[in-house]
Motif scaffolding. Structure first.
Motif, short mmCIF file in Angstrom:
data_model
loop_
_atom_site.label_atom_id
_atom_site.label_comp_id
_atom_site.label_asym_id
_atom_site.label_seq_id
_atom_site.Cartn_x
_atom_site.Cartn_y
_atom_site.Cartn_z
N UNK A 167 0.80 -1.22 0.00
CA UNK A 167 0.00 0.00 0.00
C UNK A 167 0.84 1.27 0.00
N UNK A 168 2.01 1.25 0.62
CA UNK A 168 2.73 2.49 0.88
C UNK A 168 4.06 2.52 0.15
N UNK A 169 4.33 3.64 -0.50
CA UNK A 169 5.61 3.89 -1.16
C UNK A 169 6.46 4.72 -0.20
N UNK A 170 7.64 4.24 0.17
CA UNK A 170 8.43 4.98 1.16
C UNK A 170 8.98 6.28 0.62
N UNK A 171 9.23 7.19 1.54
CA UNK A 171 9.88 8.46 1.19
C UNK A 171 11.33 8.21 0.80
N UNK A 172 11.97 9.18 0.16
CA UNK A 172 13.41 9.03 -0.08
C UNK A 172 14.14 8.75 1.22
N UNK A 173 15.11 7.85 1.18
CA UNK A 173 15.83 7.47 2.40
C UNK A 173 16.43 8.67 3.11
N UNK A 174 16.82 9.68 2.36
CA UNK A 174 17.45 10.85 2.96
C UNK A 174 16.47 11.71 3.75
N UNK A 175 15.18 11.40 3.68
CA UNK A 175 14.19 12.21 4.38
C UNK A 175 14.20 11.98 5.88
N UNK A 176 14.80 10.87 6.31
CA UNK A 176 14.88 10.55 7.73
C UNK A 176 16.33 10.47 8.15
N UNK A 177 16.67 11.14 9.23
CA UNK A 177 18.05 11.24 9.71
C UNK A 177 18.58 9.88 10.15
N UNK A 213 8.42 7.99 10.40
CA UNK A 213 8.58 9.44 10.61
C UNK A 213 8.28 10.20 9.32
N UNK A 214 8.90 9.79 8.21
CA UNK A 214 8.65 10.45 6.93
C UNK A 214 7.40 9.83 6.30
#
Length: 722
Positions: free
Chosen positions: A35-45, A265-266
């Motif tokens: 269902x969910x497409x993750x945010x770019x990895x760089x979006x989370x510290x 988080x993202x």
């Protein structure tokens, strides 16, 4: 030429990896139903020990977005996607149906058993007061009561108070308030009475008969196309909303889904919304007590939320803060709904502050950004950099004020504040500003969300008072003396969901809140209890003597004909009597219904035994289980002497359920049933669970006497001793 097995496997793996790489680099590969497409990895510290972390750059975002667009284009080609149903006028309402409530028909705000009227206005007024109202409602008339007897999914709708005419008027009352109406379908319901035609035809005809707008597919990974075609065939188009989809192809005819997410988080991008920007998702997260994640992910994705507070009679109400956040999110989404179906949606548009995320929604008339602050602190200062456009004006659409852009090369910087774990929105337009919308949001957001409490509280329950009877000095005819004694009342509820959270099951008078497991040592005064459940013959004596006839007589003594029970049924327990009917009989007989702990004490003798007859189950102590689709004829009340309790009380378990206490909170009434019945519908874990053990009870949600009566529920009486 044949390949060596290991070489062949390696080649297949290489081809699979190659195909995945062609498809996408960023969308999850594990399942095409993800269902969910993750945010770019760089979006989370990263944490320091996880390696060097660099914040996302414009190039990172552009690469991620380009890959997602490529994946979307390819997926549409692969599944032969046809989005024409989204353009049909009959389904246009879904694209702005942001707030949907799942509502139990037993909710006391929805139906008044005293006036025997649906109170739709009272129900909707409460939601508007607490969180700004809803766009659609999922009216839930089935689980958890289904399976108490052999009424099926369709029967559960038809047995609502007033029957189909009243249900049709209830649907019209929702429509009068601008609320669309959906009902659920349970394709897992294969153990109760068989429906009379195909499921698609049966449900389409029922929805047309009552004027409903759509169907929610309970537990379904996609509603098959056959259901849509059946509704089209009778010229009553319906919208279908499964919990998920089995394939992206099904997106073409399932115009809505639930979003049952985890919340990193993202924010993640909803797969179906990304494939079809007109698709409506209602995020469903019923057991969490904070709805901030739900609302933020919905706002980021331009979709909606399922306000599900009455969960099978367990109240998980939203907090004042979440209520106010819902009011603001829903208001803004409704005001700018036309933007939130933009085919050029750009999720994770670059933001200036860490932990603040946005989606960009461009149209010819302007551009909207929906923004969420995932941090636990307020975010202030420059938030957004957008390309410079001559003549453009910028507005903080969340707070309803115009922004002053600061030129930054070929762009402008926009500064505004966002509450901790809060929301924001920016509108760019070259035309006249939407003054009414700005004024509305400015008034709505004058106070920060932090002014509202985020504390969650369980609803308090109370037991319905039971008037004592005239004391007896010795056992009346047909009754058994139960001596006074110390009793360790230990029992648990069998509700299928909810765990042992506060608010689940029942709150006894000595408890501070409802919970599933109960233990209380109590002194039981001497009393007398009917040796057997009240029989049909005994109940007929009452009817003949009093001419009792309930005001709500739906299903009253449904199995009787011409004022009497069927031949041979005189010594069988009377059924199709509601709690009110049982109480009326008891008063006439100088008795009352047993308190639950009295029933259990009479069944167990106070020694903690699992069943009235001992520690082990005995098939000869109870009727033969009815595992077919229909309820079986009850056994005579004296047919199983081996089932007697230590005090000699008979037929306590396995023939028919027995009424005991009634409890209520602000939203739900329910009765505690004891003893279980012989009816055991097969094929699903979701049917009303049996409670044969002395330390188990059933919780039956109450709505109206005509609906509460069942083929499997009877009663026995007690009287007080001097």
């Amino acid at each position: 030429m044949k390949l060596h097995p290991l070489k062949g496997a390696a080649l297949l793996l290489a081809l699979a990896l190659s195909a995945q790489a062609q498809d996408t680099r960023y969308v999850p590969h594990a399942s095409y139903t993800q269902l969910a497409i993750p945010a770019p990895a760089c979006a989370t510290m990263n944490q320091p020990w996880e390696g060097v972390w660099n914040p996302c750059t414009g190039a990172d975002h552009a690469e991620w977005l380009q890959d997602l667009r490529h994946w979307r284009d390819e997926r549409r080609i692969r599944v032969g996607y046809d989005g024409s149903r989204y353009a049909q006028p009959s389904s246009a309402w879904t694209q702005s149906s942001f707030m949907q409530a799942q509502m139990m028909v037993e909710d006391r705000y929805f139906y008044d058993p005293a006036t025997r009227q649906y109170t739709v206005d009272r129900y909707l007024d409460d939601l508007e007061r607490r969180f700004g109202g809803i766009d659609a409602v999922l009216v839930w008339p089935t689980y958890p009561n289904i399976g108490l007897d052999d009424r099926n999914t369709v029967d559960m709708v038809r047995s609502l108070p007033g029957g189909i005419p009243a249900v049709k008027k209830m649907v019209a009352d929702f429509h009068r308030r601008g609320v669309r109406v959906m009902f659920p379908m349970m394709l897992w319901d294969q153990g109760t009475r068989a429906i009379e035609r195909s499921w698609p035809d049966e449900l389409a005809a029922l929805m047309k008969e009552i004027g409903a707008d759509g169907i929610n597919g309970d537990t379904q990974d996609g509603v098959p196309l056959a259901f849509t075609l059946a509704a089209d065939k009778i010229k009553h188009p319906l919208v279908f909303q499964p919990e998920g989809l089995p394939s992206d192809e099904a997106l073409a005819w399932n115009l809505m889904t639930w979003g049952q997410y985890t919340f990193p988080f993202a924010p993640t991008v909803d797969r179906y919304k990304w494939l079809e920007s007109r698709h409506m998702v209602n995020i469903s997260d019923r057991w969490n007590r904070s709805k901030t994640d739900d609302l933020q992910f919905a706002f980021f994705n331009g979709v909606g939320w399922e306000s599900w507070e009455n969960i099978w009679g367990i109240w998980n109400g939203i907090t004042p803060r979440d209520g106010e956040a819902t009011r603001r999110v829903a208001t803004l989404e409704r005001l700018y709904a036309r933007f939130l179906v933009s085919p050029e949606w750009e999720p994770h548009y670059p933001m200036r502050q860490y932990g603040v995320f946005s989606s960009r929604w461009p149209l010819a008339e302007g551009t909207l950004w929906t923004i969420v602050n995932r941090n636990e602190y307020d975010s202030q200062g420059a938030q957004l950099r957008v390309p410079y456009r001559a003549g453009a004006r910028y507005f903080d659409a969340w707070h309803g004020v115009e922004l002053t852009p600061v030129r930054d090369g070929d762009g402008v910087l926009l500064s505004f504040d966002i509450d901790a774990r809060g929301f924001g929105a920016v509108l760019m337009t070259s035309s006249l500003p939407p003054q009414a919308a700005l004024d509305k949001m400015r008034a709505l957001t004058a106070r920060p969300l932090g002014d509202w409490s985020a504390e969650w509280r369980a609803l308090s329950q109370s037991v319905t008072a039971v008037a004592p009877t005239k004391p007896e000095s010795s056992a009346p005819a047909g009754m058994v003396e139960i001596p006074a004694g110390s009793f360790d009342f230990s029992v648990r509820g069998l509700a299928i969901e909810g765990g042992n959270s506060a608010g689940v099951d029942v709150q006894y008078p000595w408890e501070t809140e409802a919970r599933r497991f109960h233990q209380h040592t109590m002194q039981i005064p001497r009393f007398f209890i009917d040796r057997y459940p009240v029989s049909n013959a005994q109940f007929k004596v009452f009817i003949d003597a009093t001419h009792y006839h309930p005001a709500d007589d739906t299903n009253f003594l449904k199995h009787w004909k011409n004022g009497s029970y069927p031949a041979g049924w005189g010594n069988k327990p009377v059924t199709w009597v509601g709690l009110e009917d049982a109480r009326a009989y008891a008063v006439w007989a100088g008795k009352r219904l047993p308190r639950e702990w009295e029933w259990q004490y009479a069944a167990s003798g106070g020694d903690g035994r699992a069943y009235p007859w001992g520690q082990e189950w005995r098939a000869d102590a109870v009727p033969t289980p009815a595992s077919g689709r229909l309820v079986a004829t009850p056994d005579d009340v004296d047919a199983h002497p081996a089932g007697a309790s230590p005090f000699g009380v008979r037929d306590m378990v396995g023939n028919v359920w027995q009424w005991t206490d009634e409890y209520s909170d602000e939203h739900t009434r329910f009765a505690i049933l004891r003893g279980g019945s012989s009816y055991r519908p097969q094929g699903s874990i979701w049917y009303f669970p049996q409670a044969y053990r002395n330390d188990q009870h059933g919780k039956l949600l109450l709505m109206a006497p005509g609906r509460d009566r069942a083929a499997t529920v009877g009663f026995r009486c007690v009287t007080d001793a001097d």
